[in-house]
Design a protein around this motif. Structure first.
Motif, short mmCIF file in Angstrom:
data_model
loop_
_atom_site.label_atom_id
_atom_site.label_comp_id
_atom_site.label_asym_id
_atom_site.label_seq_id
_atom_site.Cartn_x
_atom_site.Cartn_y
_atom_site.Cartn_z
N PHE A 1 -7.64 2.51 4.90
CA PHE A 1 -6.73 2.23 3.78
C PHE A 1 -7.11 1.30 2.75
CE2 PHE A 1 -4.19 3.93 7.36
CZ PHE A 1 -3.60 5.01 6.82
N VAL A 2 -7.28 1.63 1.53
CA VAL A 2 -8.07 0.87 0.59
C VAL A 2 -6.90 0.60 -0.74
CG1 VAL A 2 -10.35 1.30 1.25
CG2 VAL A 2 -9.28 2.80 -0.41
N ASN A 3 -7.33 -0.36 -1.46
CA ASN A 3 -6.48 -0.46 -2.78
C ASN A 3 -5.13 -1.02 -2.71
OD1 ASN A 3 -9.09 -0.39 -4.34
ND2 ASN A 3 -8.47 1.93 -4.16
N HIS A 4 -4.71 -1.81 -1.68
CA HIS A 4 -3.31 -2.12 -1.30
C HIS A 4 -3.00 -2.61 -2.50
CE1 HIS A 4 -4.87 -1.58 2.66
NE2 HIS A 4 -3.72 -1.72 3.09
N GLU A 5 -3.68 -3.69 -3.29
CA GLU A 5 -3.17 -4.41 -4.41
C GLU A 5 -2.80 -3.66 -5.72
OE1 GLU A 5 -7.37 -3.54 -4.94
OE2 GLU A 5 -6.18 -4.24 -3.27
N ALA A 6 -3.33 -2.31 -5.66
CA ALA A 6 -3.02 -1.20 -6.60
C ALA A 6 -1.68 -0.27 -6.26
CB ALA A 6 -4.20 -0.43 -7.13
N ALA A 7 -1.08 -0.80 -5.25
CA ALA A 7 -0.04 0.27 -4.78
C ALA A 7 1.25 -0.61 -5.26
CB ALA A 7 0.22 0.10 -3.42
N PRO A 8 2.19 0.11 -6.32
CA PRO A 8 3.38 -0.54 -6.70
C PRO A 8 4.34 -0.80 -5.58
CG PRO A 8 2.59 1.15 -8.45
CD PRO A 8 1.82 1.21 -7.18
N GLY A 9 4.28 0.35 -4.64
CA GLY A 9 5.49 0.03 -3.70
C GLY A 9 5.15 -1.35 -2.80
N LEU A 10 3.84 -1.44 -2.57
CA LEU A 10 3.62 -2.61 -1.67
C LEU A 10 3.89 -4.06 -2.44
CD1 LEU A 10 0.19 -1.58 0.04
CD2 LEU A 10 2.70 -1.37 1.12
N LYS A 11 3.61 -3.88 -3.76
CA LYS A 11 3.79 -5.25 -4.58
C LYS A 11 5.30 -5.51 -4.69
CE LYS A 11 -0.09 -4.93 -7.80
NZ LYS A 11 -0.45 -4.78 -9.26
N ARG A 12 6.24 -4.43 -4.53
CA ARG A 12 7.66 -4.57 -4.66
C ARG A 12 8.33 -4.91 -3.17
NH1 ARG A 12 10.65 0.49 -6.46
NH2 ARG A 12 12.23 -0.96 -6.27
N GLY A 13 7.41 -5.08 -2.04
CA GLY A 13 7.71 -5.62 -0.86
C GLY A 13 7.93 -4.58 0.09
N VAL B 1 -8.39 6.26 2.77
CA VAL B 1 -6.98 6.64 2.01
C VAL B 1 -6.77 5.63 0.92
CG1 VAL B 1 -4.54 6.90 2.19
CG2 VAL B 1 -5.92 7.92 4.10
N ASP B 2 -6.91 6.18 -0.20
CA ASP B 2 -6.58 5.32 -1.69
C ASP B 2 -4.98 5.02 -1.75
OD1 ASP B 2 -6.56 4.08 -3.85
OD2 ASP B 2 -7.99 5.34 -4.87
N LEU B 3 -4.65 3.97 -1.60
CA LEU B 3 -3.18 3.70 -1.86
C LEU B 3 -2.92 3.50 -3.43
CD1 LEU B 3 -2.61 1.19 1.00
CD2 LEU B 3 -2.38 3.44 1.02
#
Length: 207
Positions: A113-125, A150-152
């Motif tokens: 799984f890549v681009n965790h920092e570009a996933a708004p859902g992860l940024k919101r917790g 998998v691109d997040l």
């Protein structure tokens, strides 16, 4: 991208059966067999320490090897089973299957799984809930992928990621003939939104 083909060395084992296998283990070897491709099975011995080191690296059953046996032509093989001592968890026997470049084989491939920092859902917790860390694919033996990615990017809380959203290597296809779930972005605990997570995990358990 295809994996670089690793070489694994073996010698022909004299004799077959449990007696010959026990004798091999006493000498610090691991008995093995290679079969398939319309040829007779061949009993082999592997060196224990190199085998154990390679097993501990992981993905032994999803790696295409170049099997080098003294006095024999090199052959491409894939491992179809490793028997282990139930107490010591050390290898006691290995099964290899002969292949060629165009053989189609089924094996499990790691999901990255890549681009965790570009996933708004992860940024919101939100929490990435991985339903499948590996996916079974049918692939060409000469083109086994290292992993599928998998691109997040853009994923929000409540999003469910299915296999159809993932770019698979050329010639690869899932062995399961439906659009199964790989992961989802679940809401933080206490904020609701757990239905998607439970549904995805239930789907995987049902298989």
């Amino acid at each position: 991208m295809a994996k670089e083909i690793e070489t694994i060395k073996a010698v022909v084992r004299s004799g077959t059966g449990k007696g010959a296998a026990r004798a091999a283990r006493r000498e610090g070897k691991v008995p093995a067999i290679v079969y398939g491709d319309g040829k007779e099975p061949l009993a082999l011995n592997l060196e224990f320490n190199p085998l154990l080191t390679r097993l501990r690296k992981g993905r032994f059953l999803s790696t295409l090897f170049n099997l080098k046996v003294e006095g024999q032509e090199d052959v491409r093989v894939i491992c179809r089973g490793v028997q282990k001592d139930v107490v010591k968890d050390l290898p006691t026997h290995v099964d290899f299957m002969r292949t060629h470049r165009n053989s189609r084989i089924a094996l499990f491939v790691h999901v990255e799984f890549v681009n965790h920092e570009a996933a708004p859902g992860l940024k919101r917790g939100g929490v990435l809930t991985i339903v499948r860390q590996e996916v079974e694919l049918e692939v060409l033996a000469g083109d086994i992928p290292e992993q599928i990615v998998v691109d997040l990017t853009g994923k929000k809380i409540g999003d469910v990621i299915h296999i159809s959203e993932v770019s698979l290597p050329n010639g690869a296809k899932p062995t399961i003939d439906r659009d199964f779930v790989i992961a989802n972005i679940a809401a933080p605990k206490g904020l609701g939104g757990g239905d998607d997570e439970e549904e995805a995990e239930g789907e995987a358990a049902a298989e």
